[in-house]
Design an enzyme around this catalytic site. Structure first.
Site, mmCIF file in Angstrom:
data_model
loop_
_atom_site.group_PDB
_atom_site.id
_atom_site.type_symbol
_atom_site.label_atom_id
_atom_site.label_comp_id
_atom_site.label_asym_id
_atom_site.label_seq_id
_atom_site.Cartn_x
_atom_site.Cartn_y
_atom_site.Cartn_z
ATOM 1 N NE ARG A 127 -3.824 -1.076 0.197
ATOM 2 C CZ ARG A 127 -5.012 -1.245 0.241
ATOM 3 N NH1 ARG A 127 -4.975 -2.485 1.521
ATOM 4 N NH2 ARG A 127 -5.898 -0.832 0.267
ATOM 5 C CD GLN A 132 -1.743 6.048 -4.195
ATOM 6 O OE1 GLN A 132 -1.214 7.004 -4.929
ATOM 7 N NE2 GLN A 132 -2.426 6.526 -3.327
ATOM 8 C CG ASP A 135 -4.057 -0.766 -3.511
ATOM 9 O OD1 ASP A 135 -4.638 -1.875 -3.428
ATOM 10 O OD2 ASP A 135 -3.958 0.116 -2.655
ATOM 11 C CB SER A 138 -7.165 0.944 -3.417
ATOM 12 O OG SER A 138 -6.321 0.927 -1.997
ATOM 13 C CE1 TYR A 233 -4.688 -3.541 4.429
ATOM 14 C CE2 TYR A 233 -2.216 -3.969 4.687
ATOM 15 C CZ TYR A 233 -3.542 -3.843 3.838
ATOM 16 O OH TYR A 233 -3.538 -4.135 2.640
HETATM 17 P P1 NAD Z 1 -9.348 -2.784 5.526
HETATM 18 O O1 NAD Z 1 -10.171 -3.085 4.163
HETATM 19 O O2 NAD Z 1 -8.053 -3.660 5.887
HETATM 20 O O3 NAD Z 1 -10.074 -2.276 6.626
HETATM 21 C C1 NAD Z 1 -10.972 -1.384 6.744
HETATM 22 C C2 NAD Z 1 -10.923 -0.227 7.694
HETATM 23 O O4 NAD Z 1 -11.540 -1.285 8.841
HETATM 24 C C3 NAD Z 1 -9.918 0.048 8.091
HETATM 25 O O5 NAD Z 1 -9.713 1.504 8.115
HETATM 26 C C4 NAD Z 1 -9.670 -0.620 9.601
HETATM 27 O O6 NAD Z 1 -8.939 0.382 10.310
HETATM 28 C C5 NAD Z 1 -10.972 -0.506 10.138
HETATM 29 N N1 NAD Z 1 -11.238 -1.488 11.227
HETATM 30 C C6 NAD Z 1 -10.520 -2.668 11.704
HETATM 31 N N2 NAD Z 1 -11.244 -3.275 12.630
HETATM 32 C C7 NAD Z 1 -12.123 -2.262 13.213
HETATM 33 C C8 NAD Z 1 -12.919 -2.133 14.062
HETATM 34 N N3 NAD Z 1 -13.017 -3.248 15.096
HETATM 35 N N4 NAD Z 1 -13.829 -1.274 14.172
HETATM 36 C C9 NAD Z 1 -14.090 -0.307 13.250
HETATM 37 N N5 NAD Z 1 -13.034 -0.293 12.247
HETATM 38 C C10 NAD Z 1 -12.077 -1.157 12.264
HETATM 39 O O7 NAD Z 1 -8.453 -1.234 5.048
HETATM 40 P P2 NAD Z 1 -8.123 -0.555 3.618
HETATM 41 O O8 NAD Z 1 -9.273 0.197 3.090
HETATM 42 O O9 NAD Z 1 -7.722 -1.653 2.759
HETATM 43 O O10 NAD Z 1 -6.982 0.291 4.099
HETATM 44 C C11 NAD Z 1 -5.755 -0.002 4.794
HETATM 45 C C12 NAD Z 1 -5.016 1.091 5.267
HETATM 46 O O11 NAD Z 1 -4.008 1.284 4.009
HETATM 47 C C13 NAD Z 1 -5.631 2.365 5.348
HETATM 48 O O12 NAD Z 1 -4.806 3.136 6.332
HETATM 49 C C14 NAD Z 1 -5.588 3.229 3.990
HETATM 50 O O13 NAD Z 1 -5.500 4.418 4.026
HETATM 51 C C15 NAD Z 1 -4.227 2.775 3.574
HETATM 52 N N6 NAD Z 1 -3.858 2.541 2.286
HETATM 53 C C16 NAD Z 1 -2.981 3.370 1.627
HETATM 54 C C17 NAD Z 1 -2.734 3.235 0.506
HETATM 55 C C18 NAD Z 1 -1.352 4.004 -0.343
HETATM 56 O O14 NAD Z 1 -0.815 4.608 0.333
HETATM 57 N N7 NAD Z 1 -1.107 3.666 -1.599
HETATM 58 C C19 NAD Z 1 -3.606 2.648 -0.637
HETATM 59 C C20 NAD Z 1 -4.697 2.335 -0.254
HETATM 60 C C21 NAD Z 1 -4.949 2.017 1.302
#
Ligand code: NAD
Length: 384
Positions: A127, A132, A135, A138, A233
Site C-alpha cells: 500500500r 497505488q 492496488d 483499493s 492496516y
Molecule cells: P481494510 O479493508 O483492511 O479495513 C477497513 C477499515 O476497517 C480500516 O480502516 C480499519 O482500520 C478498520 N477496522 C478494523 N477493525 C475495526 C474495528 N473493530 N472497528 C472499526 N473499524 C475497524 O483497510 P483498507 O481500506 O484496505 O485500508 C488499509 C490502510 O491502507 C488504510 O490506512 C488506508 O488509508 C491505507 N491505504 C494506503 C494506500 C496508499 O498509500 N497507496 C492505498 C490504499 C490504502
C-alpha cells in the site's frame, strides 16, 4: 534473470458464473501488446461485458480455446483465484497474477508452490504511493463502498436527503459507517452526495480528519490503545476492546437508518462488531450493508450473498459489491494488472523479468520455485 522468454500473457473466462468482472479489458490488452507481449484469450472472454472477440483481436490479442490458451501461458492473468483444474493445465514454472485470497485458500497456495508457479497475489501489492496504480484492493474497495450505499438506498423505505415540501419536511436519512478505509471513505462520500447525515467510526484515530473533511462526523468511542501496522492496516482489537466498542456503538446503531460496515483486519476473519442485540435495537425498515460478509461478516446474522430480514431490519451480505458495477470494476482491475505487468517488463529483454529484490515483487510474489515466500501465509498454512 528468470525465464527470459516469459512474454506470453493469457487470460481465460472466470469460472464462477456469478462473476461478471473480467481481468483484461481491450484497453489493457492494447497496452500489453504495445509493450511487446503476446496476449491470448479464451473465446468469449469478454462476453459478460459485451466485449467481442473481434474487439480483443483489434486490440492485438489472439483468441483460442481455453485449453490451448492455458497450455501456452507464460503468465496467467485472472481476477478470482484460479481453480485447481485451471492451474493443473499450466506448464510448470509459469506465472500467475490474480486475487488469490492466500490466507484462506490454503490448498490453492500449496498447489501453486508444488507446480513451481510464480504467483503474484494482488492482495499483497504494497500500500505504497508508488504501487497505488497496481492496488486492486483499493480500486475494488472504492467501488464496493459506492455500491453499498446505492444498494442500501434502493432497499430502504425512506429518502436520503432532507426535503422541505409544502406537505412537510422529510428528515435526512442517518447513515453510520463502521470502518473508514478505502471502502468506508467512498461510502461516506456517496452517502453525503445523496444528502444523508453521516457518522463514521474506525479504530484508527488518524482517519478522524478524513471523515471530517468529507462533511461527516467521527463517532467518539473509547476502546483504549489501538494501533496500525507499518502498511497502515488496523491491528486486531482484543475481545475486551471489542466488547467496549459494541457497548458504546449501540446508540449510534439505534439512531441509524442505514449502517455500512467495512471493518477488516488484514489476514484475519472480519471482527464481529454489530451484535444481534444491536440489530434488535434498530428501527424496523432500517438497512445494514455488511461489506465484510465474505470474510465472516461484521454483523451477527449476516449471510454471504444473501439478504437477511431480522425484526424488520434487512442485512445485505452480497459478497461481490464491485461486480454490481462490473464494467468500471474491470477497467480498474485490468489497469492495476497491466500496470503490474508493465512494472515487471524488461524492455531490453522484451519479456517479463522477476527481480526478487524489487520491493513490489518482494511483497506480492507469493510463491516461486516451490517456495511459499510470504511468511504470514506460510505460518497460517503450517498452523492449520
Ligand atoms: P481494510 O479493508 O483492511 O479495513 C477497513 C477499515 O476497517 C480500516 O480502516 C480499519 O482500520 C478498520 N477496522 C478494523 N477493525 C475495526 C474495528 N473493530 N472497528 C472499526 N473499524 C475497524 O483497510 P483498507 O481500506 O484496505 O485500508 C488499509 C490502510 O491502507 C488504510 O490506512 C488506508 O488509508 C491505507 N491505504 C494506503 C494506500 C496508499 O498509500 N497507496 C492505498 C490504499 C490504502
Amino acid at each position: 534473470m528468470y525465464n527470459a522468454f516469459m512474454q506470453h500473457i493469457v487470460a481465460v473466462r472466470e469460472t464462477d458464473e456469478k462473476e461478471t468482472r473480467i481481468a483484461l479489458t481491450p484497453a489493457a490488452c492494447a497496452k500489453l501488446t504495445k509493450l511487446g507481449a503476446t496476449v491470448t484469450l479464451e473465446q468469449g472472454f469478454g462476453d459478460s461485458l459485451h466485449y467481442s472477440d473481434d474487439t480483443y483481436r483489434e486490440a492485438g490479442a489472439n483468441v483460442t480455446s481455453r485449453d490451448d490458451a492455458l497450455a501456452s501461458a507464460d503468465m496467467l492473468v485472472s481476477l478470482r483465484p484460479p481453480t485447481a483444474d485451471t492451474l493443473e493445465k499450466l506448464k510448470e514454472g509459469a506465472g500467475v497474477v490474480s486475487f488469490l485470497d492466500p490466507f484462506r485458500e490454503h490448498d490453492l497456495v500449496k498447489q501453486l508452490a508444488s507446480k513451481k508457479l510464480s504467483a503474484f497475489a494482488m492482495e499483497l501489492i504494497p500500500r505504497s504511493t508508488y504501487a497505488q496504480k497496481m492496488d486492486a484492493l483499493s480500486s475494488q474497495a472504492s467501488l464496493a463502498g459506492y455500491t453499498a450505499v446505492i444498494a442500501a438506498a434502493d432497499k430502504i423505505n425512506k429518502a436520503l436527503p432532507m426535503m422541505s415540501t409544502p406537505a412537510g419536511t422529510i428528515a435526512p436519512a442517518r447513515v453510520f459507517v463502521i470502518g473508514v478505509g478505502v471502502a468506508g471513505l467512498q461510502a461516506i462520500a456517496t452517502a453525503k452526495r445523496l444528502g444523508a447525515r453521516v457518522e463514521a467510526y474506525d479504530t484508527r484515530p488518524s482517519v478522524a480528519e478524513q471523515v471530517a473533511s468529507l462533511g461527516a462526523k467521527f463517532a467518539t468511542i473509547d476502546v483504549g490503545e489501538t494501533g496500525e501496522t507499518s502498511q497502515g492496516y488496523a491491528k486486531a482489537l482484543t475481545e475486551e476492546q471489542l466488547a467496549k466498542q459494541r457497548e458504546q456503538m449501540a446508540k449510534y446503531c439505534a439512531n441509524a437508518d442505514i449502517i455500512v460496515t467495512t471493518a477488516q483486519v488484514f489476514g484475519r476473519s472480519a471482527p464481529r462488531i454489530v451484535t444481534a442485540d444491536m440489530v434488535a435495537g434498530m428501527k424496523a425498515g432500517s438497512v445494514i450493508v455488511d461489506l465484510a460478509a465474505s470474510t465472516g461478516g461484521n454483523v451477527e446474522g449476516t449471510r454471504a450473498d444473501e439478504d437477511v430480514l431480522i425484526d424488520g431490519v434487512t442485512i445485505i451480505g452480497l459478497a461481490n459489491f464491485p461486480g454490481k458495477v462490473a464494467k468500471d470494476a474491470s477497467q480498474m482491475y485490468a489497469s492495476n494488472v497491466a500496470n503490474l505487468l508493465e512494472h515487471l517488463w524488461d524492455k531490453d529483454a522484451g519479456a517479463l523479468h522477476l527481480d526478487l529484490e524489487d520491493a513490489i515483487t518482494q511483497s506480492a510474489l507469493l510463491t516461486h520455485e516451490s517456495t511459499i515466500r510470504d511468511e504470514r501465509v506460510r505460518a497460517a498454512i503450517e498452523g492449520s
